[in-house]
Scaffold this active site. Structure first.
Site, PDB file in Angstrom:
ATOM      1  CE1 TYR A 103      -3.209  -2.786   0.008  1.00  0.00           C
ATOM      2  CE2 TYR A 103      -3.918  -2.143   2.182  1.00  0.00           C
ATOM      3  CZ  TYR A 103      -4.060  -2.939   1.075  1.00  0.00           C
ATOM      4  OH  TYR A 103      -5.054  -3.879   1.037  1.00  0.00           O
ATOM      5  CE  LYS A 119       1.166 -17.375  -1.827  1.00  0.00           C
ATOM      6  NZ  LYS A 119       0.695 -18.774  -2.098  1.00  0.00           N
ATOM      7  CG  ASP A 125      -2.125 -19.680  -0.426  1.00  0.00           C
ATOM      8  OD1 ASP A 125      -1.339 -19.803   0.535  1.00  0.00           O
ATOM      9  OD2 ASP A 125      -1.907 -20.194  -1.540  1.00  0.00           O
ATOM     10  CG  ASP A 136      -7.399  -4.595   3.445  1.00  0.00           C
ATOM     11  OD1 ASP A 136      -8.489  -4.692   4.039  1.00  0.00           O
ATOM     12  OD2 ASP A 136      -7.187  -3.748   2.560  1.00  0.00           O
ATOM     13  CG  ASP A 158     -12.449  -7.171   4.607  1.00  0.00           C
ATOM     14  OD1 ASP A 158     -12.393  -6.585   5.710  1.00  0.00           O
ATOM     15  OD2 ASP A 158     -12.537  -6.565   3.531  1.00  0.00           O
TER      16      ASP A 158
END
Length: 371
Positions: free
Chosen positions: A142, A193, A226, A250, A254
């Protein structure tokens, strides 16, 4: 009693409505003589852009830097889709995070027993769920540079976002996670990752090394981000504290929100480093939900995430953890009594609007405080 400097930034859409319910609770706390507040308010997001042409003004930033803590509503909406990228409503929130150095984002995901049937998962998977996602908030993709879209000619363009992390950024967020785990169940899961990203490899190495520098009493596991997302919807109660980077934090928070029944249930705290002189941290508290322009102004929004964000402020910034516990209990008892806004409503429950839910929580809170 020294007044606590509280800055309110309602923002856009339902941010204005849900923060109004927190104002009522703050007024009660002050009326009872528990805390004294010096309250200021300013614009952020689309509201600031409409008034000043920027997502947050320098004057509002000065207020934020002087505040003991900030209560933030929500920003954004389709009205500002055509605004230039650097002045989009979300840029106001990103500037607050960056300039206040709010690097540690705590996002609890708690499934209240009364809402277990409102979750997207079966009751037995979420009943009693209590996890915290610790998200690094001021680094990563970001904020990395370069961040650009380049015209290549012949109708082709190239978009670039850069994922950047330095050792110190990973160390400090890992320490927050380990210290938080010590007052919970003593377990941390780090997500990245490392199989395809160099930043993930560094993340894994630094978190492991930090764990070995005085945090061996905390159990540390590593999981690819993941795979962790899959496990969150398969068996979420296996987790306690999850620490991860800005982007994955983020996304995963959610995902976690749907375990609790609604985005309208999730608060968050964004914390800076502890001041070596005062011991205080810069802090911003906000619900995880967005501005929800489709229901804005209709009195339908769920204010619980905003109210729970105030509870986090009482715990981490205002020195009243016992009062924070009472406010959390007030939320739980209101839900036990069957009050539901539309996002968490099920057959047999009492469907209420924003102000009615706020009033119900406030009434429970008043009773608990006065007991």
């Amino acid at each position: 009693m020294a007044a606590q400097k509280l800055l309110l930034l309602p923002g856009d859409g339902i941010g204005v409505e849900v923060l109004a319910e927190v104002r009522r609770i703050v007024a009660f706390i002050e009326q009872k003589g528990i805390l004294s507040f010096e309250i200021d308010e300013d614009l952020v997001g689309g509201a600031a852009y409409d008034a000043h042409g920027v997502a947050i003004t320098d004057a509002a930033m000065a207020k934020a830097k002087a505040a003991d803590c900030i209560l933030f509503g929500a920003v954004g909406g389709p009205k500002w889709d055509g605004v230039e990228y650097d002045q989009r409503p979300e840029a106001g929130l990103l500037r607050l995070r960056k300039e206040l150095e709010l690097f540690a984002n705590l996002r609890p995901a708690i499934c209240y027993p009364a809402l277990a049937d409102a979750s997207a998962l079966k009751r037995e998977l979420v009943d009693g769920l209590d996890i915290v996602i610790v998200r690094e908030l001021t680094g990563g993709v970001y904020f990395g540079s370069p961040k650009e879209i380049t015209d290549l000619g012949n109708g082709q363009q190239r978009a670039v976002d850069t994922q950047v992390y330095e050792t110190y950024e990973i160390e400090r967020i890992a320490k927050v996670a380990f210290e938080l785990a010590r007052v919970r169940s003593g377990r941390v899961t780090s997500a990245e990752k490392r199989n395809v990203m160099k930043s993930g490899l560094l993340w894994n190495q630094v978190v492991t090394r930090t764990h070995g520098q005085g945090y061996e009493d905390v159990k540390l596991d590593h999981m690819l981000a993941d795979a962790l997302g899959m496990q969150l919807v398969r068996a979420p109660k296996q987790f306690d504290v999850i620490v991860t980077d800005n982007l994955f934090g983020d996304i995963l928070s959610d995902v976690a929100s749907m375990l609790t029944g609604s985005l309208g249930m999730l608060p968050s705290a964004s914390l800076g480093a502890e001041d070596k002189t005062t011991g205080k941290r810069k802090a911003l508290y906000e619900p995880v939900h967005g501005s929800a322009p489709d229901i804005a102004g209709k009195g339908l929004a769920n204010p619980i995430a905003m109210i729970a964000s105030l509870a986090m402020a009482l715990k981490y910034s205002l020195g009243k953890p016992e009062l924070a516990d009472l406010l959390d209990k007030a939320i739980a008892r209101t839900l036990d009594d069957g009050y539901r806004t539309g996002d968490i409503w099920t057959d047999g429950m009492s469907k209420v609007g924003t102000s009615e839910m706020g009033s119900a929580v406030l009434k429970k809170f008043e009773t608990l405080v006065s007991a």
